[in-house]
Scaffold this active site. Structure first.
Site, PDB file in Angstrom:
ATOM      1  N   ASP A 195      -3.999   1.489  -7.646  1.00 27.86           N
ATOM      2  CA  ASP A 195      -4.663   1.027  -6.424  1.00 27.86           C
ATOM      3  C   ASP A 195      -5.023   2.284  -5.628  1.00 27.86           C
ATOM      4  OD1 ASP A 195      -5.394   0.169  -3.929  1.00 27.86           O
ATOM      5  OD2 ASP A 195      -3.574  -0.992  -3.536  1.00 27.86           O
ATOM      6  N   CYS A 244       1.240  -4.866   5.743  1.00 24.41           N
ATOM      7  CA  CYS A 244       1.049  -5.607   4.488  1.00 24.41           C
ATOM      8  C   CYS A 244       1.960  -5.051   3.396  1.00 24.41           C
ATOM      9  CB  CYS A 244      -0.404  -5.591   4.029  1.00 24.41           C
ATOM     10  SG  CYS A 244      -1.518  -6.434   5.162  1.00 24.41           S
ATOM     11  N   GLN A 276      -6.376   4.012  -0.669  1.00 28.47           N
ATOM     12  CA  GLN A 276      -6.149   5.105   0.277  1.00 28.47           C
ATOM     13  C   GLN A 276      -6.534   6.449  -0.325  1.00 28.47           C
ATOM     14  OE1 GLN A 276      -5.346   4.669   3.386  1.00 28.47           O
ATOM     15  NE2 GLN A 276      -4.854   2.504   3.297  1.00 28.47           N
ATOM     16  N   LYS A 290     -12.753   1.515   3.669  1.00 32.88           N
ATOM     17  CA  LYS A 290     -11.874   2.632   4.047  1.00 32.88           C
ATOM     18  C   LYS A 290     -12.554   3.972   3.764  1.00 32.88           C
ATOM     19  CE  LYS A 290      -7.671   0.023   2.818  1.00 32.88           C
ATOM     20  NZ  LYS A 290      -7.275  -0.552   4.099  1.00 32.88           N
ATOM     21  N   HIS A 338       1.327  -2.298  -1.404  1.00 28.05           N
ATOM     22  CA  HIS A 338       0.653  -3.198  -0.474  1.00 28.05           C
ATOM     23  C   HIS A 338       0.724  -4.613  -1.081  1.00 28.05           C
ATOM     24  CE1 HIS A 338      -2.814  -4.981   1.652  1.00 28.05           C
ATOM     25  NE2 HIS A 338      -2.820  -3.941   2.464  1.00 28.05           N
TER      26      HIS A 338
END
Lengths: 147, 416
Positions: free
Chosen positions: B210, B374, B213, B236, B132
């Site tokens: 990261d 993104c 998600q 999220k 991303h």
């Protein structure tokens, strides 16, 4: 499926088989419109006639059906116009979509009027007109690295 | 003796009752029931989160850490209890390793600025081709500011990181940090975090994941994957916007300079100089997002009560159901075929642009994302300018996947 009539047959046909797409080499002026939010891009080449009017417009459009159809209709409607007239035509179209105010928008463009209900898609239709204005006003065309 | 029948509940149906926790799922869009398949962009909020935030503002709110009054002390307690929750959620060895940020983007920027300021020209950061922009642009900015090198680990056509190539990229010992996604927001790829960490550590590099998600779909254990930094965002994870998390190993955080200056992050201040508070407060300048942090705490409680095992089983069954259903749609191509996929499916359709797909789905009440997500360099790597993306959450049903597939078939017929 398409209750508000955005995807009329005319739009889909234009997107599928554009009449005015083609190479831009030798154009009097070239311009480009990009939408960084989605990657759509329209490049426009304009050839002026002996009297300074717009003689021919060609486009190279990469994007959605709205973007492709709008580019092809722009290329058709701009021909025969004074340069300033074509710019005003595009601005009136943009104003219609953004504000709803119909300040003499060409009836052929009303096919895109349902975009008033799809704010996030308005740029798809105005991109080609931005590219045309860039081509006419001499703003340098951006060269896309991935093109 | 009567033996009660064994009832096998399909994992897809196992969380069906939880839909009632999400008031927004009762809404209609363009006269159709909302089918929300854009949870990877931001998930909807259960009433438990909504109420926790509202209750805090109604009954127990003041600024924290500094008030000498009851309301401030109680609010501080609630706020700090969320730090304990986060530490427990991801397996942090100490609560002080949990730093609250605005979102995952800010968390990565914090590491890029602060950890990055300790890097020297000649050192390098490695990312992957499927990051991303949030895990790409901060490292470009660091490179341009300090002269470090930015290296990019390739992915396979299926959408998995090429581990052999990653090994080669770190082999010269110049890499200070490997920063990669734990789950791709475009391809759904779940990356082999422990293997990546082992490769990084063997070359003397630290590793950041990261997890924006991943944390939505699976339990994170930062010890098991041997991470050095881990980031995620609250919105999220069924929590509010404006609150994210950076987790880092204590010895790293202690050595790193502050990111932003201001109140709350100091030990003492004179006109001549200031000294810094200990972690985590060193990295939490200014009044934090108090209400949003309380909301994140409620979201974590909500997930923990359901259990990650149930969430993961639901999602895996839903993906397994959705892939063949989508394959039945004429002209549809699912992007990527990673070894392990979370609840994210990107796709393209012959002769129909992703934006047209998204608009026509929306007219039928179905929300998906379309565009480059993104991740422009990934799109270029895949030879695409855009995709449509359906993403699943714990409230997603089989019927919603069916609605997606059948509407996509209609859209295809509309254009061809």
């Amino acid at each position: 499926m398409d209750q508000d009539g955005l995807y009329q047959q005319q739009v889909i046909e234009r997107a599928r088989t554009p009449v005015h797409a083609g190479p831009l080499e030798g154009a009097t002026g070239r311009g480009e419109g990009t939408n960084p939010m989605c990657g759509d891009r329209v490049r426009v080449g304009v050839w002026l006639d002996g009297e300074g009017r717009i003689g021919t417009v060609r486009h190279q459009a990469r994007g959605c059906a709205i973007c492709l159809a709008s580019a092809d209709m722009m290329a058709e409607l701009a021909v025969g116009q004074e340069q300033s007239g074509a710019v005003m035509m595009g601005r009136a179209f943009t104003a219609l979509l953004q504000t709803g105010q119909d300040d003499g928008v060409r009836p052929e463009l009303m096919v895109f009027a349902p975009l008033r209900q799809h704010r996030s898609r308005i740029r798809c239709a105005t991109l080609a007109w931005s590219a045309l204005e860039a081509a006419l006003t001499g703003a340098p065309a951006e060269d896309s690295k991935d093109g | 003796m009567d033996v009660p029948p064994v009832v096998m509940i399909d994992p897809i149906d196992s969380l069906r009752d939880r839909r009632a926790d999400f008031p927004i799922l009762g809404e209609t869009v363009h006269g159709r029931p909302l089918v929300f398949l854009d949870s990877a962009a931001s998930a909807q909020k259960p009433v438990q989160v909504i109420d926790a935030m509202g209750d805090a503002m109604r009954t127990q709110y003041a600024n924290i850490h500094r008030g000498l009054h009851w309301m401030s002390e109680r609010t501080t307690d609630v706020y700090e209890a969320v730090r304990d929750q986060v530490a427990g959620l991801i397996g942090a060895s100490a609560r002080e390793e949990v730093i609250f940020t605005r979102n995952s983007t800010e968390a990565i920027n914090l590491v890029a600025y602060s950890f990055g300021s300790m890097m020297r020209p000649g050192q390098a950061v490695v990312i992957s081709e499927m990051e991303h922009h949030a895990n790409l642009v901060p490292w470009q900015m660091l490179r341009d500011r300090t002269g470090i090198e930015l290296r990019v680990a390739p992915i396979t056509d299926d959408g998995d990181i090429e581990l052999d190539a990653l090994e080669r990229l770190v082999a010269d010992g110049k890499v200070a940090l490997v920063a990669v996604t734990h789950m791709s927001n475009v391809l759904g790829t779940v990356t082999p975090a422990r293997q990546i960490a082992d490769i990084a550590h063997a070359a003397g590099a630290r590793v950041l994941f990261d997890g924006s998600q991943f944390v939505v779909h699976r339990r994170v254990d930062v010890q098991a994957i041997d991470a050095d930094f881990y980031t995620f965002t609250g919105h999220k994870l069924y929590g509010p916007t404006g609150i994210g998390v950076l987790w880092g190993r204590r010895e790293l955080l202690d050595a790193m300079p502050p990111f932003m200056g201001g109140g709350d992050m100091i030990s003492s201040v004179t006109f001549e100089r200031s000294t810094w508070a200990n972690v985590p407060h060193k990295f939490e300048a200014g009044t934090p997002a108090i209400i949003e942090t309380i909301g994140l705490g409620a979201a974590i409680s909500y997930i923990e009560a359901i259990g990650y095992e149930a969430v993961a089983a639901h999602e895996a069954a839903l993906v397994e159901y959705a892939l063949p259903r989508l394959a039945e749609v004429p002209g549809l191509h699912v992007v990527g075929a990673p070894a392990e996929r979370g609840g994210v499916i990107s796709f393209t359709m012959d002769d129909v642009h992703p934006h047209d797909i998204a608009t026509l789905l929306d007219r039928n009440g179905i929300a998906v994302r379309a565009g480059h997500h993104c991740a422009e360099p990934l799109m270029r790597r895949l030879g695409l300018s855009a995709t449509a993306r359906a993403s699943f959450a714990l409230y997603t049903t089989r019927e919603e996947v069916d609605a997606l597939a059948s509407t996509l078939t209609q859209i295809r017929g509309f254009f061809v």
